[in-house]
Design an enzyme around this catalytic site. Structure first.
Site, short mmCIF file in Angstrom:
data_model
loop_
_atom_site.label_atom_id
_atom_site.label_comp_id
_atom_site.label_asym_id
_atom_site.label_seq_id
_atom_site.Cartn_x
_atom_site.Cartn_y
_atom_site.Cartn_z
N LYS A 165 7.13 7.23 -63.62
CA LYS A 165 6.10 8.20 -64.02
C LYS A 165 4.82 7.91 -63.24
O LYS A 165 4.63 6.78 -62.82
CB LYS A 165 5.82 8.09 -65.53
CG LYS A 165 7.05 8.16 -66.43
CD LYS A 165 7.58 9.55 -66.55
CE LYS A 165 8.79 9.57 -67.50
NZ LYS A 165 9.42 10.88 -67.60
N HIS A 284 21.77 13.77 -65.00
CA HIS A 284 20.75 14.17 -65.97
C HIS A 284 21.12 15.52 -66.54
O HIS A 284 21.71 16.35 -65.86
CB HIS A 284 19.37 14.22 -65.30
CG HIS A 284 18.26 14.31 -66.30
ND1 HIS A 284 17.91 15.50 -66.91
CD2 HIS A 284 17.46 13.36 -66.84
CE1 HIS A 284 16.92 15.27 -67.76
NE2 HIS A 284 16.63 13.99 -67.75
#
Length: 465
Positions: A165, A284
């Site tokens: 992130k 994902h």
């Protein structure tokens, strides 16, 4: 004898309560909400018809084939307990309706036009039974759990990951730096965020190169095999394979794909490439909640998980359970078993409508990620067991001292939980105490424990039986 035109009830042809299912049939359990005035038998038969050979009127070309051989059959209907005007309709499909080795074709039939059918207020596919005769036409996961452990030389514990992130906006070099810090600190994997493809601020080739440098440096320092899920998802299949080829040339162990937004055809192509070239494949599930969140319409995630095991992937995100209600825990563990195990018995208390036998298809590692931190480690270790990936994004990068200490805190917490479990201690009851004991000799873990001691995510379960 001329053919008799006109409209007739679906149930006359497609509702067959006496039908005995064959071992080769694909079986589906649909949650059906009929429009007012439509009997459940007609609604169930309509689902069977519209997802197989039927159309709204009798057509003369029906006489040119054997409908009895090819039609879907609604063979059982039961009301849903506690719900008004909702039914589970069980439908059997003959195997010859589907192209071999194609999840795309299977879904086009079973969850195609029928979901827009006017006689139904809502429709949800709750479960599918994939027969061995069909699953044997698929390659499945590129490698599977055991081969992955052997490649990584990591045994007897869950694997640790971290999503880098901020998910968007970092330059390639800073991204590589964040990866290096996490891997150096003790994580097994770091991860591209699912939205990271090849944007103006960080083109894919630059990211891959800086990441490979981070990987080799961290491996040299720690003596452990490391990986980073390089997201190969792209706008075309050709571009996706090009990225996977470059990853292989860099000598990295794993790539990644967003299988729902990328599509099953692209995913299966990538899975085949990965097996042929020794790459692991992380999956994902971006967009899954659009499909599986509403409890009366869409497709349950356990079906999307089964489809992924057929199409191919070595890891897939599977929720976390922690901090949610018990009912959701059972349902989540139901599809986690369907991902990992060879044989799973029917168990309605866990949402498993059919016994599933996977024969030789390898297992998939479930990935727990989203809002988890060191205090969750005992519960995650107990719930998911060794064959899982525990992924802490903010729970690594949010450490007050930085990424590497955040990684150290997670690794120490995990090793403490695994050791305690192996000594016979009860993680569910003694979890907090185990973490506190470990934090006495790890200042990194102590700092993590302090910063996240009050954080909880408690909401009502969306998904009930």
């Amino acid at each position: 004898v001329g053919f008799k035109a006109g409209v007739k009830d679906y149930k006359l042809t497609y509702y067959t309560p006496d039908y005995e299912t064959l071992d080769t049939d694909i079986l589906a359990a649909f949650r059906v909400t009929p429009q007012p005035g439509v009997p459940p038998e007609e609604a169930g038969a309509a689902v069977a018809a519209e997802s197989s050979t039927g159309t709204w009127t009798t057509v003369w070309t029906d006489g040119l084939t054997s409908l009895d051989r090819y039609k879907g059959r609604c063979y059982h209907i039961e009301p849903v307990a506690g719900e008004e005007n909702q039914y589970i309709a069980y439908v059997a499909y003959p195997l010859d309706l589907f192209e071999e080795g194609s999840v795309t074709n299977m879904f086009t039939s079973i969850v195609g036009n029928v979901f827009g059918f006017k006689a139904l207020r809502a429709l949800r596919l709750e479960d599918l039974r994939i027969p061995p005769a069909y699953s044997k036409t698929f390659q499945g996961p590129p490698h599977g759990i055991q081969v992955e452990r052997d490649k990584l030389n990591k045994y007897g514990r869950p694997l640790l990951g971290c999503t880098i992130k901020p998910k968007l906006g970092l330059s390639a070099k800073n991204y590589g730096r964040a990866v290096y810090e996490c891997l150096r600190g003790g994580l097994d994997f770091t991860k591209d965020d699912e939205n990271v493809n090849s944007q103006p601020f960080m083109r894919w080739r630059d990211r891959f190169v800086f990441f490979a440098e981070a990987l080799y440096k961290a491996q040299a320092e720690t003596g452990e095999i490391k990986g980073h899920y390089l997201n190969a998802t792209a706008g075309t299949c050709e571009e996706m394979i090009k990225r996977a080829v470059f990853a292989r040339e860099l000598g990295v162990p794993i790539v990644m794909h967003d299988y729902l937004t990328g599509g099953f055809t692209a995913n299966t192509s990538l899975a085949h490439y990965c097996r042929d070239n020794g790459l692991l494949l992380h999956i994902h599930r971006a967009m899954h909640a659009v499909i599986d969140r509403q409890k009366n319409h869409g497709i349950h995630f356990r079906v999307l998980a089964k489809a992924l095991r057929l199409s191919g992937g070595d890891h897939i995100h599977a929720g976390t359970v922690v901090g949610k209600l018990e009912g959701e825990r059972d349902i989540t563990l139901g599809f986690v078993d369907l991902l990992r195990d060879d044989y799973v018995e029917k168990d309605r208390s866990r949402g498993i409508y059919f016994t599933q036998f996977w024969v030789s298809i390898p297992g998939v590692l479930p990935v727990a990620s989203g809002g988890i931190h060191v205090w969750h480690m005992p519960a995650l270790t107990e719930i998911f067991g060794d064959d899982s990936v525990l992924q802490f994004g903010g729970g690594t990068l949010g450490h007050p001292w930085g990424n590497a200490p955040g990684a150290v805190a997670n690794r120490v917490a995990l090793e403490a939980c695994v050791q305690a479990r192996n000594e016979g201690r009860d993680l569910a009851r003694e979890g907090n105490e185990i973490i506190r004991e470990a934090s006495k000799w790890s200042t990194e873990l102590a700092a993590a424990c302090e910063i996240w001691k009050e954080i909880k995510f408690v909401f009502e379960a969306m998904d009930t039986l």
